[in-house]
Write a protein that holds these residues in place. Structure first.
Motif: not given
Length: 324
Positions: A158, A119, A151-152, A113, A154-156
Motif C-alpha cells: 500500500v 485495514d 502491506t495490508d 492507495r 491481504d499482503d498487498q
C-alpha cells in the motif's frame, strides 16, 4: 581506518536484505486515531471523519491521511528504549562499533492507495544502501538508507518509505583532542558537545538575536503577520519583505513532550521539550530551564531565559513564571 572498512563490509552484507522482523500494527486503521491526527494537523477534509463523505468521494469507508502510513506500525513506547524484538541489526552494528550518533537526513514516502478504516498494516524494513565513510560536522559516519514497505491484511503493498539516516561517531575533533590529552597523562573530557544549528540567510538574524539575549520574531512588512520559525516569505500574502520584532519573553505552555529515546549525544535525559505560545500569538519549540517534569502543566505561565550550553553558545529556554 581498517576497523572502519571492516564495519562497512559487514554492514553492506545487509544491503537488499530484510533487517529485523516485520512490524504488524497493534490496531487496525481506526477513526479515533485519524481524528486525533486531523485535530493535531489542522486537517478538515470530511473524508477523514465522515463515512458518507468518504463514500461519496468513491471510498468504501473513512480513509486515513496519507502521511499517517508509518504511524500504524510504530512500536509501543518503552522508557528503556528500543527493545531486541524491535531492533534493526544494521543499525545495532554501527552502535556496537561506536557510531552512537544518529540524525535523520531525508525521508520520501510513496502511496499506492489510501488506507481505509479496518485495514491492518505491516511494515517490513529492507536495507537499501550503506554509504562509504563520510566526514561531517557531526563526526565521521555512514549514511544508511532503509526502505520501509507497507502491506495490508491481504499482503498487498500500500506504500513505501525511503528513510536515510547518518550513523556517526560524535565529535571527531573532540575525540582527537581527548586522545592527545590522554597521551599527555591527563584525564580527557569526553562530554559530547551540544549539536549546533546550520545557519542560513533566512534565520541568521534569529541566531544573532539569541547571541544578544533577544528573541526576534519575523513580522511581514506587507500584512503585518508575525511568523515563527523564520522563513523567506510570508505564508499569507507571500511578501518577501519583513522586519524583526523583539518578543516580550512572556508566554504560556501550549503543550510539551518528555523525550526518553533516542538519546542524542549532547543532551540530558529525560528531556522536556516545550511548545510555548508567546504573548505575541506565535508558537515556538524551546528548552525547559530548571523545570521538573511533574511541574509542567498546560497553560502554565512561562518566562523567557537563555541557557549557555557551551561557552558563547546560547539557546532560548523558558522557566515557570514567578507568581507574585
Amino acid at each position: 581506518m581498517t576497523e572502519s572498512k571492516d564495519v562497512l563490509q559487514e554492514a553492506r552484507i545487509w544491503v537488499g536484505k530484510q533487517s529485523g522482523k516485520p512490524a504488524r500494527a497493534r490496531d487496525p486503521v481506526n477513526v479515533p486515531m485519524i481524528r486525533r491526527w486531523c485535530e493535531a494537523m489542522g486537517l478538515t477534509d470530511p473524508v477523514y471523519v465522515d463515512r458518507q463523505a468518504a463514500q461519496a468521494a468513491g471510498y468504501r469507508d473513512i480513509i486515513a491521511p496519507a502521511a499517517m502510513m508509518e504511524v500504524w506500525t510504530m512500536s509501543a513506547y518503552d522508557p528503556r528504549g528500543r527493545q531486541p524484538e524491535d531492533s534493526i541489526p544494521v543499525i545495532d552494528l554501527f552502535d556496537d562499533h561506536g557510531y552512537i550518533g544518529v540524525v535523520a537526513t531525508d525521508l520520501q514516502q510513496e502511496y499506492m492507495r489510501p488506507l481505509v478504516v479496518g485495514d491492518v498494516i505491516t511494515c517490513t524494513i529492507i536495507v537499501d544502501d550503506v554509504s562509504d565513510e563520510k566526514r561531517t560536522a557531526l563526526g565521521i559516519g555512514h549514511f544508511v538508507t532503509l526502505r520501509h514497505e507497507f502491506t495490508d491484511q491481504d499482503d498487498q503493498i500500500v506504500g513505501q518509505m525511503m528513510f536515510r539516516i547518518l550513523k556517526f561517531k560524535p565529535n571527531l575533533k573532540q575525540d582527537e583532542a581527548a586522545s592527545i590529552t590522554e597521551a599527555a597523562g591527563a584525564k580527557p573530557d569526553r562530554t559530547p558537545a551540544h549539536p549546533r544549528p546550520g545557519i542560513t540567510h533566512d534565520h541568521a538574524h534569529y541566531w544573532k538575536g539569541i547571541a544578544e539575549r533577544k528573541l526576534l520574531i519575523q513580522q511581514c512588512s506587507g500584512c503585518g503577520r508575525l511568523r515563527h520559525p523564520p522563513g523567506p516569505a510570508c505564508p499569507v500574502c507571500h511578501a518577501l519583505e519583513w522586519e524583526a520584532k523583539e518578543a516580550s519573553g512572556r508566554g504560556k505552555l501550549h503543550s510539551f513532550v518528555v523525550v526518553h529515546q533516542p538519546k542524542v549525544p549532547g543532551f540530558s535525559y529525560p528531556l522536556p521539550v516545550l511548545l510555548v505560545e508567546l504573548e505575541e500569538g506565535v508558537r515556538m519549540v524551546a528548552n525547559a530551564i530548571d523545570v521538573d517534569r511533574d511541574a509542567l502543566t498546560i497553560g502554565a505561565d512561562l518566562m523567557l531565559d537563555f541557557l549557555e550550553v557551551e561557552p558563547g553558545y546560547l539557546l532560548p529556554g523558558f522557566r515557570l513564571a514567578k507568581v507574585d
